[in-house]
Motif scaffolding. Sequence first.
Motif, PDB file in Angstrom:
ATOM      1  N   ARG A   1     -15.795   4.307  58.895  1.00  0.00           N
ATOM      2  CA  ARG A   1     -14.786   5.336  58.619  1.00  0.00           C
ATOM      3  C   ARG A   1     -13.400   4.708  58.514  1.00  0.00           C
ATOM      4  O   ARG A   1     -12.601   5.077  57.642  1.00  0.00           O
ATOM      5  CB  ARG A   1     -14.821   6.412  59.702  1.00  0.00           C
TER       6      ARG A   1
ATOM      7  N   SER B   1     -14.758   9.385  46.855  1.00  0.00           N
ATOM      8  CA  SER B   1     -15.460  10.341  47.714  1.00  0.00           C
ATOM      9  C   SER B   1     -15.585   9.777  49.124  1.00  0.00           C
ATOM     10  O   SER B   1     -16.644   9.275  49.514  1.00  0.00           O
ATOM     11  CB  SER B   1     -16.855  10.650  47.144  1.00  0.00           C
TER      12      SER B   1
ATOM     13  N   TRP C   1     -26.560  13.518  56.306  1.00  0.00           N
ATOM     14  CA  TRP C   1     -25.582  14.582  56.491  1.00  0.00           C
ATOM     15  C   TRP C   1     -26.062  15.622  57.502  1.00  0.00           C
ATOM     16  O   TRP C   1     -27.199  16.091  57.428  1.00  0.00           O
ATOM     17  CB  TRP C   1     -25.311  15.261  55.156  1.00  0.00           C
TER      18      TRP C   1
ATOM     19  N   SER D   1     -13.140   3.044  55.242  1.00  0.00           N
ATOM     20  CA  SER D   1     -13.005   4.051  54.194  1.00  0.00           C
ATOM     21  C   SER D   1     -11.564   4.521  54.059  1.00  0.00           C
ATOM     22  O   SER D   1     -11.053   4.689  52.943  1.00  0.00           O
ATOM     23  CB  SER D   1     -13.919   5.239  54.496  1.00  0.00           C
TER      24      SER D   1
ATOM     25  N   LYS E   1     -16.341   9.541  52.932  1.00  0.00           N
ATOM     26  CA  LYS E   1     -17.348  10.245  53.713  1.00  0.00           C
ATOM     27  C   LYS E   1     -16.814  10.549  55.111  1.00  0.00           C
ATOM     28  O   LYS E   1     -16.311   9.656  55.805  1.00  0.00           O
ATOM     29  CB  LYS E   1     -18.629   9.399  53.812  1.00  0.00           C
TER      30      LYS E   1
ATOM     31  N   SER F   1     -21.336  12.678  57.821  1.00  0.00           N
ATOM     32  CA  SER F   1     -22.254  11.862  57.013  1.00  0.00           C
ATOM     33  C   SER F   1     -22.942  10.788  57.842  1.00  0.00           C
ATOM     34  O   SER F   1     -23.809  10.081  57.323  1.00  0.00           O
ATOM     35  CB  SER F   1     -21.501  11.209  55.861  1.00  0.00           C
TER      36      SER F   1
ATOM     37  N   CYS G   1     -25.987   7.358  54.176  1.00  0.00           N
ATOM     38  CA  CYS G   1     -25.542   8.658  54.688  1.00  0.00           C
ATOM     39  C   CYS G   1     -26.722   9.570  55.056  1.00  0.00           C
ATOM     40  O   CYS G   1     -27.723   9.629  54.328  1.00  0.00           O
ATOM     41  CB  CYS G   1     -24.678   9.363  53.652  1.00  0.00           C
TER      42      CYS G   1
ATOM     43  N   CYS H   1     -29.259  11.966  51.814  1.00  0.00           N
ATOM     44  CA  CYS H   1     -28.555  11.555  50.600  1.00  0.00           C
ATOM     45  C   CYS H   1     -29.441  11.834  49.391  1.00  0.00           C
ATOM     46  O   CYS H   1     -30.628  11.501  49.385  1.00  0.00           O
ATOM     47  CB  CYS H   1     -28.225  10.068  50.681  1.00  0.00           C
TER      48      CYS H   1
ATOM     49  N   ASN I   1     -17.209   5.470  46.844  1.00  0.00           N
ATOM     50  CA  ASN I   1     -17.008   5.990  48.193  1.00  0.00           C
ATOM     51  C   ASN I   1     -15.741   5.438  48.841  1.00  0.00           C
ATOM     52  O   ASN I   1     -15.376   5.840  49.952  1.00  0.00           O
ATOM     53  CB  ASN I   1     -18.230   5.736  49.082  1.00  0.00           C
TER      54      ASN I   1
ATOM     55  N   LEU J   1     -21.505  21.001  51.439  1.00  0.00           N
ATOM     56  CA  LEU J   1     -22.626  20.103  51.705  1.00  0.00           C
ATOM     57  C   LEU J   1     -23.934  20.778  51.328  1.00  0.00           C
ATOM     58  O   LEU J   1     -24.133  21.958  51.603  1.00  0.00           O
ATOM     59  CB  LEU J   1     -22.642  19.736  53.191  1.00  0.00           C
TER      60      LEU J   1
END
Length: 262
Positions: free
Chosen positions: A165, A152, A60, A168, A154, A158, A58, A70, A135, A222
Amino acid sequence: MTIIRLSREGIFPITRDKDGNRLPTATGLSSPGTVQGEGKLCGVASLFIRLQGCNLRCRWSMPDGSVSPCDTAHTWTEGGFTMSVEDVMRTVEMNIGCMRHVVITGGEPLLQAHAVAQLLSSLRNRNLHSTVETNGLTDAVPPVLPDLLSISPKLSLSGLTTAQREASVRGTLLLARAALAEGRDVQLKFVVARLSDADEILSDYADSLRLLKPDDVIVMPLGASSALLSQTSKVAVELAVKNGWRFGPRLHIDLFGNKEAT
């Protein structure tokens, strides 16, 4: 004997190793343990176990265009060290004192699902409450689930690829369903920096959100420093209030700064 790979922080903060030798703590406290800095159990006295290895990289994007790296990037590689689950538990027992909460974090703990399952079983046998922070990027349910499954996912800020994605979204739903079916507690933690992040949460994670109560969903600002958090905290508060979600402070940063093993 089951072996588990730990990050350089390992089990923290502790004042004694598995053999009872004295150690200093990064917190500066005379007692082992710290407080959980995020999520539903924010402020609860806890001992942490950080595992090595992560399936994400990641980077951000801050609202001002800068990048917030990160804060556990050192867990990405094959570094760290190994211990047996038995020695991890000896270390926990040397340091747990009056605490009842142990948090397994990373990196990504579910990359070592078999060893984590052994560790969770040992913690449960000692009547200790367990949290696993993941994650959600998985296609399989681990053989043993913790008391609190902290997922969590992302968001696009990220730097995840479209494929990551999508994985995820699938993995988060798979894990949440499995944990709830076993009567485990679940929280979804989203790191946010823009008001538009709510649109992504509501659209991509709609199926997972329908399984949970609104205050099982935590939005955290963030940033890995007080200066960066000042840019995003009001956004996180607004999203929490507008959607009935829970605002998640980053208490450990307020207390200790972005410092390892605290």
